[in-house]
Design a protein around this motif. Structure first.
Motif, mmCIF file in Angstrom:
data_model
loop_
_atom_site.group_PDB
_atom_site.id
_atom_site.type_symbol
_atom_site.label_atom_id
_atom_site.label_comp_id
_atom_site.label_asym_id
_atom_site.label_seq_id
_atom_site.Cartn_x
_atom_site.Cartn_y
_atom_site.Cartn_z
ATOM 1 N N ALA A 56 60.440 -20.153 -2.859
ATOM 2 C CA ALA A 56 61.082 -20.188 -1.533
ATOM 3 C C ALA A 56 62.173 -21.255 -1.501
ATOM 4 N N ALA A 57 61.902 -22.409 -2.095
ATOM 5 C CA ALA A 57 62.895 -23.501 -2.072
ATOM 6 C C ALA A 57 64.145 -23.114 -2.854
ATOM 7 N N CYS A 58 63.962 -22.396 -3.962
ATOM 8 C CA CYS A 58 65.132 -21.999 -4.769
ATOM 9 C C CYS A 58 65.924 -20.897 -4.065
ATOM 10 N N ARG A 59 65.235 -20.022 -3.376
ATOM 11 C CA ARG A 59 65.952 -18.957 -2.651
ATOM 12 C C ARG A 59 66.815 -19.557 -1.542
ATOM 13 N N GLN A 60 66.325 -20.651 -0.971
ATOM 14 C CA GLN A 60 67.078 -21.283 0.127
ATOM 15 C C GLN A 60 68.438 -21.828 -0.315
ATOM 16 N N ASN A 72 56.650 -17.456 -16.659
ATOM 17 C CA ASN A 72 57.745 -18.445 -16.593
ATOM 18 C C ASN A 72 58.661 -18.051 -15.447
ATOM 19 N N GLN A 73 58.974 -19.003 -14.565
ATOM 20 C CA GLN A 73 59.800 -18.701 -13.403
ATOM 21 C C GLN A 73 61.246 -19.106 -13.685
ATOM 22 N N PHE A 74 62.209 -18.251 -13.303
ATOM 23 C CA PHE A 74 63.639 -18.492 -13.532
ATOM 24 C C PHE A 74 64.362 -18.397 -12.185
ATOM 25 N N ALA A 75 64.898 -19.524 -11.731
ATOM 26 C CA ALA A 75 65.707 -19.528 -10.500
ATOM 27 C C ALA A 75 67.159 -19.561 -10.939
#
Ligand code: HGY
Ligand code: MN
Ligand code: MN
Ligand code: MN
Length: 419
Positions: A56-60, A72-75
């Motif tokens: 959520a923080a990266c989408r913001q 593995n998460q990739f923003a």
């Protein structure tokens, strides 16, 4: 990456250190412990919660967030030329069972601060920028450490990782599915231009020498072993001392031997027995079986090999003297790593541009960057932690140092982007 370097457009951007510090304290509640540390083992509910917060923080800040087949998460923040492989930054959000608030977390949240600063300034980078949260960096639940970045770098196969089991017999894949992070993108099919990891030093050097930034030139060699000793369960009261096959007594002698081996190979050698299980673990039974782990490290791989030889000789002799069966397997071999000179140069220029006192340093701890270095130009940025203490609930760092580390990360990325 090549070129002469030097800072370019965007060199007036800095991170919002106050917001970064808030993030560190805020996310510490996901697995927070009464002693002020964090218990956030990989692929647990606490891990799921912090992952959701991270997305959520990266989408913001305008990123698309995906995760691959190992979680593995990739923003991803788009670049002017979005066809270029991204410049990547990242670390890990999983912790030790009695971990601190900064190990791994500073690198992921410092990377978020970089994304926020770029977003707030409207600065358009040429490359896409990707912030990565690596699954299972600690190796505290599923051995070895750096498992998912190891698959990304082609060191382990995806199936090897998925089949790993924890000490309770739970499979990695089942735990991954359980928190909803078994993605469809195969792990490792993801070209990147460079990788920079911000991390606390987890050792005493930077603080003792009043340095704000560690310019990390490499990571020491690491080998992990698993030992199973087979003696004989017997009655604590009626078994004469001369008739025992006491697996725990043999283990105690072997633990002392590991300590002697590390001390014998000089100040840069370390040896640790961190995990031990004694069975049947009853106070009036002579233990018939013991499982324990050994961790050997040294900056020079040839010394790690000699440490292993010395350890094996001592352990075998003790097993024979003790009349216990011995199974000793090397379960992980992570060779010493030397980071990329161009990336190191970008970090050095960035630290100098801010006037932060800095020094070169080799990492005593393992990091995902050690595996990324196999597939892309890589380096790390260290900041001090209090007393060099880490893997401890009392782990702490200074807000100013964390902010400085994130600023250096930002400028190193912009430096790399300008090449
Ligand atoms: O073991 C290490 O050095 C790292 O904390 N995983
Ligand atoms: Mn770490
Ligand atoms: Mn760690
Ligand atoms: Mn790491």
């Amino acid at each position: 990456m090549s070129g002469t370097g030097g800072l370019r457009k965007g060199d007036n951007i800095t991170v919002n250190g106050a917001a970064l510090w808030d993030d560190i304290l805020h996310t510490a509640r996901f697995g927070g412990t009464p002693k002020g540390g964090i218990r956030r083992l990989t692929l647990t509910e606490e891990d799921r919660l912090v992952r959701a917060w991270f997305e959520a923080a990266c989408r913001q800040v305008g990123c698309t967030v995906t995760h691959d087949s190992l979680g593995n998460q990739f923003a991803r923040r788009p670049g002017r030329d979005d066809s270029l492989p991204p410049i990547t930054i990242g670390s890990h959000l999983d912790t030790q069972p009695t971990g601190g608030k900064f190990d791994g977390i500073v690198g992921v949240l410092g990377g978020l601060a970089v994304l926020r600063a770029l977003h707030a300034s409207g600065h358009e980078t040429r490359h896409p920028i990707e912030l990565i949260n690596w699954t299972n960096e600690e190796g505290a639940r599923f051995a070895p450490a750096m498992l998912a970045s190891g698959v990304f770098a082609g060191v382990f196969t995806e199936q090897e990782a998925l089949d790993k089991t924890d000490r309770a017999g739970i499979r990695f894949e089942d735990a991954l599915v359980g928190i909803g992070y078994r993605g469809s993108e195969p792990c490792g099919q993801h070209p990147v231009s460079a990788y920079f990891e911000l991390h606390i030093e987890q050792g005493p050097i930077l603080e003792a020498q009043h340095k704000t930034i560690g310019i990390v030139t490499g990571v020491q060699g690491i080998r992990w072993y698993e030992v199973t000793l087979t003696g004989r369960d017997s009655h604590a009261g009626s078994t004469p001392m001369t008739m025992r096959a006491d697996a725990l007594l043999a283990a105690a002698r072997m633990i002392e031997a590991v300590n002697q081996v590390a001390l014998a190979f000089g100040p840069d050698a370390v040896g640790t027995v961190g995990l031990i299980e004694s069975r049947p673990n009853s106070r009036n039974v002579v233990p018939g079986e013991v499982f324990f782990t050994i961790d050997l490290r040294h900056p020079d791989d040839t010394v790690v090999v000699r440490m292993e030889e010395a350890m094996r000789a001592k352990v075998a002799a003790i097993a024979a003297e003790s009349g216990v069966g011995l199974a000793l397997d090397c379960v992980w071999d992570s060779p010493a790593v030397h980071f990329d000179p161009a990336c190191i140069g970008a970090v050095r220029r960035a630290a100098e541009s801010f006037g932060y006192p800095a020094r070169d340093i080799v990492s005593g701890a393992g990091h995902d960057a050690a595996y990324l270095a196999r597939v892309t130009p890589t380096t790390m940025i260290f900041v001090p932690c209090a007393g060099g203490l880490s893997h401890n609930e009392a782990e702490s760092a200074e807000p100013g140092d964390v902010t400085a580390g994130a600023n250096v990360l930002l400028r190193a990325v912009l430096d790399a982007d300008a090449r």
